[in-house]
Design a protein around this motif. Sequence first.
Motif, short mmCIF file in Angstrom:
data_model
loop_
_atom_site.label_atom_id
_atom_site.label_comp_id
_atom_site.label_asym_id
_atom_site.label_seq_id
_atom_site.Cartn_x
_atom_site.Cartn_y
_atom_site.Cartn_z
N LEU A 207 0.61 -1.17 -0.11
CA LEU A 207 0.05 0.37 0.18
C LEU A 207 0.98 1.14 0.01
N ALA A 208 2.36 1.45 1.07
CA ALA A 208 2.65 2.41 0.73
C ALA A 208 3.80 2.75 -0.69
N GLY A 209 3.76 1.56 -1.54
CA GLY A 209 4.30 1.50 -2.95
C GLY A 209 3.27 2.11 -3.40
N LEU A 210 2.07 1.84 -3.62
CA LEU A 210 0.76 2.51 -4.25
C LEU A 210 0.90 3.83 -4.26
N ALA A 211 0.67 4.16 -2.53
CA ALA A 211 0.74 5.65 -1.92
C ALA A 211 1.83 6.75 -3.03
N MET A 212 2.27 6.07 -2.75
CA MET A 212 4.15 6.83 -3.52
C MET A 212 4.07 6.97 -4.62
N ARG A 213 3.72 6.01 -5.13
CA ARG A 213 3.63 6.35 -6.64
C ARG A 213 3.21 7.60 -7.10
N PRO A 214 1.61 8.08 -6.76
CA PRO A 214 1.45 9.28 -7.16
C PRO A 214 2.45 10.69 -7.53
N VAL A 215 2.71 10.27 -5.83
CA VAL A 215 3.57 11.48 -5.75
C VAL A 215 5.08 11.72 -6.20
N TYR A 216 5.63 9.89 -6.64
CA TYR A 216 7.12 9.85 -7.81
C TYR A 216 6.51 10.71 -8.97
N GLN A 217 5.54 10.08 -9.56
CA GLN A 217 5.13 10.11 -10.71
C GLN A 217 5.07 12.32 -11.08
N SER A 218 4.60 12.79 -10.14
CA SER A 218 4.40 14.17 -9.81
C SER A 218 5.59 14.51 -9.78
N TYR A 219 6.78 13.93 -9.19
CA TYR A 219 8.23 13.84 -8.44
C TYR A 219 8.57 14.13 -10.48
N GLN A 220 8.60 13.18 -11.01
CA GLN A 220 8.73 12.72 -12.10
C GLN A 220 8.44 13.90 -13.24
N ARG A 221 7.71 14.17 -12.37
CA ARG A 221 6.42 15.34 -13.78
C ARG A 221 7.24 17.04 -13.62
N ILE A 222 7.17 16.93 -12.14
CA ILE A 222 8.22 18.14 -12.17
C ILE A 222 10.27 18.39 -12.21
N GLN A 223 10.56 16.68 -12.75
CA GLN A 223 11.94 16.74 -13.04
C GLN A 223 11.94 16.66 -14.73
N GLN A 224 10.48 16.78 -14.70
CA GLN A 224 10.79 16.55 -16.88
C GLN A 224 10.78 17.51 -16.98
N PHE A 225 10.01 18.71 -16.45
CA PHE A 225 9.35 20.09 -16.71
C PHE A 225 10.50 21.16 -16.76
N THR A 226 11.42 20.17 -14.75
CA THR A 226 12.67 21.22 -14.69
C THR A 226 13.30 21.18 -16.52
N ALA A 227 13.80 20.18 -16.58
CA ALA A 227 14.76 19.83 -17.42
C ALA A 227 14.48 19.93 -18.81
N ASP A 228 13.10 20.10 -19.23
CA ASP A 228 12.51 20.56 -20.35
C ASP A 228 12.91 22.77 -20.34
N ALA A 229 12.13 23.31 -19.63
CA ALA A 229 11.82 24.23 -19.30
C ALA A 229 13.58 24.63 -19.27
N ALA A 230 14.75 24.59 -18.70
CA ALA A 230 15.89 24.87 -18.95
C ALA A 230 16.52 24.62 -20.12
N HIS A 231 15.71 23.47 -21.16
CA HIS A 231 15.90 23.85 -22.59
C HIS A 231 15.71 24.19 -23.40
#
Length: 448
Positions: A207-231
Amino acid sequence: MYKSKLFNLSRRRLALWYAGVMGVILSLGGLTFYHMITQARWYALHRELESVAGTLHDGLEPVLKQPGRMDEQAVNQVLPYVCFASTNCSLPPEMTQRHSLSLFQQKGYYIRFLDLSGRLIATVGQQPEGLPFRGNALCQTLEDRKGNRFHQISMLLDTAGHQQTWGYMQLGRSLKDFDEDLTTIAWLIGLSLPISMLLISGASWWLAGLAMRPVYQSYQRIQQFTADAAHELRTPLATSKAMIESTLEMDKLPEVEARDTLNKLNRQTDRLIQLVQDLLLLSRMNLKVLNLKRQPCCLNDLVMDLLDEFEALAIAAGLRLKLDIQVEQPVYVLGDEEQLYRLMANLITNAIQYTPKAGCIILRLIAEEGYALLQVEDTGIGIPESEQGQIFDRFYRVNRDRSRHTGGAGLGLAIVQAIAQAHQGRLAVQSQPGNGSIFTLLLPMRMR
């Protein structure tokens, strides 16, 4: 996610907290269950002894004539197989198993009759050895010489007519079966708790893995957004820096070249400003701090203005821009006309950019079942089905090379989606590679 130390640590902590809380709840539940079972069994045992004692009390008092003495014949009619202290009697085998009133169905029951001084007068059933006499206690739990526990009720008996106090009647039963049952229940609870905790620990980790999955996906989106914005920011900044450095290396700069350099820098600056403004708009819409004007907007006028503005741009690109209004009356929605205009302008701009020459773009207005539908249909290159769910993400571009050629940063459709959601609208896309695309905006109509 499983390779990230930060998220593994957070998942472990979340699982431990969940397992700990569930462990406390299960422990309290087990203790409460054990306490309730114990209380229920004690209550049933006590009520049983009270019922039997009451029956014997009412049946014996009429045949008791003198204090401390019993008429053996009269007592045997009420309570057979009474063993008097003055005689050496042995009970029939069946009496070692049950009481004659049929209220005793188990071993371990006994009755004692004592006078007021505690002298034993008569007994019924198997008698505990060395059981102490406490005449002033109505209900008590005692131990014999062997350490066996007994629960006992003491009652005063009167002579016939309640003229005198005869003595005591003590009725009890062994607690051996009672204690064994409670011990078994305690063991079952004690064994089930660690087994349950193992299962809960596994479920907690999952259950902790399920709960962390959307958080991790949001974190990945933020990382991707930061990389794209910097690019996206790096390209115009690098271009501007290169032009400035090349200009500074020249001893003398002709006026024509200086103006050309300044124009290029101006274009790169405009691109940066537009990018920052788009990002700021998206952030405000996501945080819902953008003040949208809520006022009636006529979509008929809106599509006519769009046709007037983009018709020349479409002709310059070798395309036909057509208007298809399928309503007889003006269609109104409640919203910000400027933002709705920008939404449709972005869709038309995309259609122009991704439609080959001699193609056609149709701007359509439909009203049905209380909703207004604005559609932008083109005969362009289309969008693969696998990518249709990503085209509204920030900085996402289906054809990156062509997007860079046209100067897009990949924020247009993200802004379109944000504006639609801010107006409680829905945006859908239908597309096949090579057959064009249809973008549909669904908005609730406002009745005038």
